[in-house]
Motif scaffolding. Structure first.
Motif, PDB file in Angstrom:
ATOM      1  N   LYS A   1       0.798  -1.211   0.020  1.00 44.03           N
ATOM      2  CA  LYS A   1      -0.087   0.080   0.072  1.00 44.03           C
ATOM      3  C   LYS A   1       0.758   1.213  -0.007  1.00 44.03           C
ATOM      4  O   LYS A   1       0.658   2.213  -0.813  1.00 44.03           O
ATOM      5  CB  LYS A   1      -1.009  -0.147   1.030  1.00 44.03           C
TER       6      LYS A   1
ATOM      7  N   ILE B   1       0.942   4.150  -2.790  1.00 38.41           N
ATOM      8  CA  ILE B   1       0.762   5.669  -2.528  1.00 38.41           C
ATOM      9  C   ILE B   1       1.936   6.448  -3.080  1.00 38.41           C
ATOM     10  O   ILE B   1       1.742   7.569  -3.700  1.00 38.41           O
ATOM     11  CB  ILE B   1       0.577   5.684  -1.208  1.00 38.41           C
TER      12      ILE B   1
ATOM     13  N   LEU C   1      -3.096  11.434  -0.532  1.00 37.48           N
ATOM     14  CA  LEU C   1      -2.131  10.710  -0.278  1.00 37.48           C
ATOM     15  C   LEU C   1      -0.972  10.902   0.537  1.00 37.48           C
ATOM     16  O   LEU C   1      -0.425  10.182   1.441  1.00 37.48           O
ATOM     17  CB  LEU C   1      -1.376  10.506  -1.846  1.00 37.48           C
TER      18      LEU C   1
ATOM     19  N   GLU D   1      -2.247   9.902   4.195  1.00 36.17           N
ATOM     20  CA  GLU D   1      -2.270   8.723   4.286  1.00 36.17           C
ATOM     21  C   GLU D   1      -0.602   8.254   4.533  1.00 36.17           C
ATOM     22  O   GLU D   1      -0.358   7.192   5.231  1.00 36.17           O
ATOM     23  CB  GLU D   1      -2.765   7.897   2.917  1.00 36.17           C
TER      24      GLU D   1
END
Length: 408
Positions: free
Chosen positions: A114, A118, A170, A173
């Protein structure tokens, strides 16, 4: 496979040999991106043309070459300005991308975690945001091929505010992921485990070495950037000490600044290590230049002060050993990761390097303290154990992390 024409301007202050080396590397990148180079075109100029990268005559030649070779895309060995990219695409009637976008494209395909996905999407959007003019027309010619992986055409054709909002999401995150990783770093057990990072030029054999040392089967292939997401495995040294050994993304010359920025959190794993294994492909004809690239990137990451071992990989495929090897800094070990040759010498050197930053200790451990003894064997370098039958105690000597609770 996309049919690719690679183009390079060799500037006046650029050495011919270095220019050709960079061009060969670009061809390898095209292969990694599943493309086929059908033609290579160069132009000697004082500097790249500010509007079109190449001169007007060369631009006409490129248009003809696209038709002659039925090429799908032109890839420039450099970073194009938005204006240069648009002009080239409009005048050659071909899709045009540059070296940076090609590397971003490869990263988009290779990212598995992940965090990796990203970081790639953020890097692509950062790079492509000022280049939206004409992107839809250019990308439509590629039919989902090189240069279109990742965010994709639909997202890039939306308005800038939407893209900026997505970039902000983004970044938030990514901060959450980095914060979570930082908490894991602060775990008491994790602090006792030395961290060893494999660093080196792309395709030097880092992942193959990780597999050889840990008996794992991480993906390793003879391609540039075969490994993108950082991979950490537990590894037991002959002394019994457990270490965390991490495979990292391979370095490459002119690594795009957008990638360095986006992947900084991942690359900082390198600067957080206790020891670096600098893996070198001794069969590479450009070994010296590759080491300069590694030095530059390690300096940018603030990792130049970390103890290092130079691991000379693939030595079984070269005879004699290339010139320049003896001038390399740090302790040197010759190995063949593929055939697992001489790994015992590397293990011994790792322990020597780790001990230099550790503290010597002597402890008395009761015969009933089995768990404590086992913990010492896995979290320190135990050099000697003697059992005293009369007192039923073990005397243990070795080296431990200076913050190890057993010696504080």
């Amino acid at each position: 496979m996309e049919r690719v024409i690679v183009v390079a301007v060799i500037e006046e202050n650029e050495k011919e040999e270095e220019a050709q080396q960079s061009l060969e590397e670009l061809k390898s990148l095209v292969h990694t991106a599943h493309g086929t180079v059908v033609h290579t075109e160069t132009q000697n100029r004082k500097t790249a043309h500010v509007t079109s990268y190449v001169g007007s005559g060369k631009m006409e030649e490129l248009k003809e070459l696209v038709e002659e070779h039925e090429a799908d895309v032109i890839i420039i060995n450099g970073e194009l300005s938005p204006r240069q990219g648009y002009t080239l695409s409009a005048n050659t009637e071909a899709a045009v991308i540059d070296r940076t976008q090609l590397i971003l494209d490869i990263f988009a395909e290779r990212a598995r975690t992940k965090e990796g996905r990203i970081q790639v999407e953020l890097a692509q959007m950062t790079y492509l945001l000022p280049r939206l003019r004409g992107q839809g027309h250019s990308l439509s010619r590629l039919g989902g091929g090189i240069g279109t992986r990742g965010p994709g055409e639909t997202k890039l054709e939306t308005d800038r505010r939407h893209i900026q909002r997505r970039m902000d999401e983004l970044k938030r995150e990514l901060k959450r992921i980095v914060k979570h990783r930082q908490l894991l770093k602060n775990n008491k057990h994790q602090r006792l485990v030395p961290k060893v990072a494999l660093v080196g030029y792309t395709n030097a054999g880092k992942t193959t070495l990780l597999n050889a040392l840990t008996d794992e089967e991480a993906f390793a292939e003879d391609l540039l950037f075969a490994t993108l997401d950082p991979l950490t495995r537990e590894y037991r040294l002959p002394s019994g000490l457990h270490v965390a050994i991490s495979d990292t993304v391979g370095f490459i010359r002119d690594l795009p600044t957008t990638l360095i920025a986006a992947f900084r959190s991942t690359l900082e794993e390198v600067s957080d290590s206790d020891l670096l294994l600098r893996v070198i492909d001794v069969t590479s004809p450009y070994m010296s230049e590759e080491q300069e690239t590694i030095d530059t990137l390690l300096e940018e990451l603030g990792a130049t002060g970390i103890p290092s071992i130079t691991v000379l990989n693939k030595y079984d495929r070269t005879n004699p050993i290339p010139n320049g090897v003896e001038q390399l800094k740090n302790p040197k070990v010759y190995i063949s990761a593929k055939h697992k040759d001489n790994l015992h010498a590397l293990n011994a050197q790792i322990e020597i390097a780790l001990k230099e930053d550790m503290q010597a200790y002597t402890l008395t451990v009761g015969a009933s303290e089995g768990k404590r003894l086992a913990r010492l064997k896995t979290t320190t370098i135990v050099e000697y154990i003697e059992f005293d039958e009369s007192d039923e105690v073990y005397t243990v000597t070795g080296f431990a992390n200076r913050s190890h609770p057993e010696i504080n």
